[in-house]
Design a protein around this motif. Sequence first.
Motif, PDB file in Angstrom:
ATOM      1  N   ILE A  18       0.846  -1.196   0.000  1.00 10.16           N
ATOM      2  CA  ILE A  18       0.000   0.000   0.000  1.00 10.16           C
ATOM      3  C   ILE A  18       0.881   1.245   0.000  1.00 10.16           C
ATOM      4  O   ILE A  18       1.841   1.331   0.769  1.00 10.16           O
ATOM      5  N   HIS A  19       0.518   2.190  -0.857  1.00  8.02           N
ATOM      6  CA  HIS A  19       1.201   3.484  -0.875  1.00  8.02           C
ATOM      7  C   HIS A  19       0.177   4.573  -0.572  1.00  8.02           C
ATOM      8  O   HIS A  19      -0.900   4.602  -1.168  1.00  8.02           O
ATOM      9  N   ILE A  73       3.177  12.445  13.535  1.00 11.91           N
ATOM     10  CA  ILE A  73       2.314  11.812  12.535  1.00 11.91           C
ATOM     11  C   ILE A  73       2.028  10.348  12.888  1.00 11.91           C
ATOM     12  O   ILE A  73       1.454   9.621  12.090  1.00 11.91           O
ATOM     13  N   THR A  74       2.381   9.946  14.101  1.00 15.73           N
ATOM     14  CA  THR A  74       2.170   8.563  14.533  1.00 15.73           C
ATOM     15  C   THR A  74       0.702   8.158  14.489  1.00 15.73           C
ATOM     16  O   THR A  74       0.396   7.050  14.018  1.00 15.73           O
ATOM     17  N   PRO A  75      -0.246   8.984  14.950  1.00 14.80           N
ATOM     18  CA  PRO A  75      -1.654   8.552  14.903  1.00 14.80           C
ATOM     19  C   PRO A  75      -2.137   8.242  13.480  1.00 14.80           C
ATOM     20  O   PRO A  75      -2.822   7.231  13.274  1.00 14.80           O
ATOM     21  N   GLN A  76      -1.780   9.079  12.502  1.00 16.31           N
ATOM     22  CA  GLN A  76      -2.198   8.818  11.125  1.00 16.31           C
ATOM     23  C   GLN A  76      -1.568   7.533  10.586  1.00 16.31           C
ATOM     24  O   GLN A  76      -2.205   6.768   9.871  1.00 16.31           O
ATOM     25  N   ILE A  77      -0.322   7.294  10.951  1.00 17.74           N
ATOM     26  CA  ILE A  77       0.376   6.093  10.494  1.00 17.74           C
ATOM     27  C   ILE A  77      -0.235   4.854  11.140  1.00 17.74           C
ATOM     28  O   ILE A  77      -0.470   3.844  10.462  1.00 17.74           O
ATOM     29  N   ARG A  78      -0.505   4.917  12.434  1.00 19.72           N
ATOM     30  CA  ARG A  78      -1.122   3.772  13.124  1.00 19.72           C
ATOM     31  C   ARG A  78      -2.488   3.448  12.511  1.00 19.72           C
ATOM     32  O   ARG A  78      -2.851   2.283  12.360  1.00 19.72           O
ATOM     33  N   SER A  79      -3.226   4.472  12.157  1.00 17.38           N
ATOM     34  CA  SER A  79      -4.533   4.275  11.531  1.00 17.38           C
ATOM     35  C   SER A  79      -4.389   3.555  10.193  1.00 17.38           C
ATOM     36  O   SER A  79      -5.169   2.630   9.883  1.00 17.38           O
ATOM     37  N   LEU A  80      -3.420   3.954   9.389  1.00 19.59           N
ATOM     38  CA  LEU A  80      -3.177   3.292   8.109  1.00 19.59           C
ATOM     39  C   LEU A  80      -2.836   1.820   8.309  1.00 19.59           C
ATOM     40  O   LEU A  80      -3.364   0.947   7.615  1.00 19.59           O
ATOM     41  N   VAL A  81      -1.972   1.524   9.267  1.00 19.51           N
ATOM     42  CA  VAL A  81      -1.587   0.131   9.540  1.00 19.51           C
ATOM     43  C   VAL A  81      -2.805  -0.668   9.995  1.00 19.51           C
ATOM     44  O   VAL A  81      -3.052  -1.778   9.499  1.00 19.51           O
ATOM     45  N   ALA A  82      -3.597  -0.116  10.895  1.00 19.90           N
ATOM     46  CA  ALA A  82      -4.790  -0.822  11.386  1.00 19.90           C
ATOM     47  C   ALA A  82      -5.775  -1.088  10.250  1.00 19.90           C
ATOM     48  O   ALA A  82      -6.304  -2.197  10.125  1.00 19.90           O
ATOM     49  N   ASP A  83      -6.016  -0.088   9.408  1.00 19.47           N
ATOM     50  CA  ASP A  83      -6.958  -0.244   8.297  1.00 19.47           C
ATOM     51  C   ASP A  83      -6.474  -1.240   7.248  1.00 19.47           C
ATOM     52  O   ASP A  83      -7.275  -1.838   6.536  1.00 19.47           O
ATOM     53  N   SER A  84      -5.157  -1.410   7.156  1.00 21.23           N
ATOM     54  CA  SER A  84      -4.593  -2.300   6.131  1.00 21.23           C
ATOM     55  C   SER A  84      -4.794  -3.778   6.452  1.00 21.23           C
ATOM     56  O   SER A  84      -4.759  -4.612   5.554  1.00 21.23           O
ATOM     57  N   GLY A  85      -4.959  -4.090   7.728  1.00 20.80           N
ATOM     58  CA  GLY A  85      -5.054  -5.491   8.140  1.00 20.80           C
ATOM     59  C   GLY A  85      -3.707  -6.186   8.188  1.00 20.80           C
ATOM     60  O   GLY A  85      -3.631  -7.397   8.424  1.00 20.80           O
ATOM     61  N   MET A  86      -2.637  -5.456   7.997  1.00 26.08           N
ATOM     62  CA  MET A  86      -1.297  -6.050   8.017  1.00 26.08           C
ATOM     63  C   MET A  86      -0.942  -6.525   9.417  1.00 26.08           C
ATOM     64  O   MET A  86      -1.195  -5.848  10.399  1.00 26.08           O
ATOM     65  N   VAL A  87      -0.341  -7.706   9.483  1.00 23.89           N
ATOM     66  CA  VAL A  87       0.091  -8.276  10.754  1.00 23.89           C
ATOM     67  C   VAL A  87       1.608  -8.196  10.891  1.00 23.89           C
ATOM     68  O   VAL A  87       2.134  -7.929  11.967  1.00 23.89           O
ATOM     69  N   CYS A  88       2.317  -8.404   9.795  1.00 21.54           N
ATOM     70  CA  CYS A  88       3.769  -8.479   9.823  1.00 21.54           C
ATOM     71  C   CYS A  88       4.327  -7.841   8.555  1.00 21.54           C
ATOM     72  O   CYS A  88       3.852  -8.133   7.455  1.00 21.54           O
ATOM     73  N   GLY A  89       5.307  -6.980   8.708  1.00 23.90           N
ATOM     74  CA  GLY A  89       5.912  -6.344   7.544  1.00 23.90           C
ATOM     75  C   GLY A  89       6.705  -5.130   7.961  1.00 23.90           C
ATOM     76  O   GLY A  89       7.277  -5.107   9.049  1.00 23.90           O
ATOM     77  N   PHE A  90       6.710  -4.134   7.095  1.00 22.13           N
ATOM     78  CA  PHE A  90       7.400  -2.899   7.438  1.00 22.13           C
ATOM     79  C   PHE A  90       6.738  -1.718   6.742  1.00 22.13           C
ATOM     80  O   PHE A  90       5.979  -1.870   5.787  1.00 22.13           O
ATOM     81  N   LEU A  91       7.054  -0.556   7.261  1.00 24.35           N
ATOM     82  CA  LEU A  91       6.531   0.701   6.744  1.00 24.35           C
ATOM     83  C   LEU A  91       7.703   1.625   6.486  1.00 24.35           C
ATOM     84  O   LEU A  91       8.584   1.771   7.341  1.00 24.35           O
ATOM     85  N   THR A  92       7.738   2.240   5.318  1.00 29.44           N
ATOM     86  CA  THR A  92       8.707   3.309   5.074  1.00 29.44           C
ATOM     87  C   THR A  92       7.953   4.635   5.141  1.00 29.44           C
ATOM     88  O   THR A  92       6.827   4.750   4.645  1.00 29.44           O
ATOM     89  N   VAL A  93       8.572   5.587   5.775  1.00 29.14           N
ATOM     90  CA  VAL A  93       8.027   6.937   5.912  1.00 29.14           C
ATOM     91  C   VAL A  93       9.051   7.864   5.279  1.00 29.14           C
ATOM     92  O   VAL A  93      10.211   7.887   5.705  1.00 29.14           O
TER      93      VAL A  93
END
Length: 145
Positions: A4-5, A21-41
């Motif tokens: 997801i981008h 910007i942690t709250p917006q990022i956490r929301s994106l992760v939660a909405d994605s359903g991702m359990v394991c991976g990584f995020l680039t910011v």
Amino acid sequence: MINIHRILTIPTDPGVALHDITPQIRSLVADSGMVCGFLTVTSRHTTTAITINEHEERLLEDIRRFFTRLVPPGEAYLHNDIELRDCPLDEPENAHSHLLAMLVGSSEVIPIVAGDLDLGDWQSVMLVELDGPRERTVGLRLFGE
């Protein structure tokens, strides 16, 4: 596989400002359903940066003061010779902002573990505005499962 981008748009405060910007990022992760991976910011500007640190008001003021001492805005920087550059005459004198952005860095990679950012208790992901106020964008890329 989840890939997801997203682009966050953040209106920033004047001068040096740190935006959590942690709250917006956490929301994106939660909405994605991702359990394991990584995020680039990734910062999408040459006068902003991305960092992970504690978002506490006194520390934020210490950071602003440290940046001003480290790379003083009033110094004579070649980049600030606007009349010698091919740019609009109202271009800001912001060489200090470019230099600070290089020192702080333009991106962070954060592991996703058990569906959440793998950050410490006091860590926040922050957009560091070095030449505001402006409307800024941050690129987010989630990859995992």
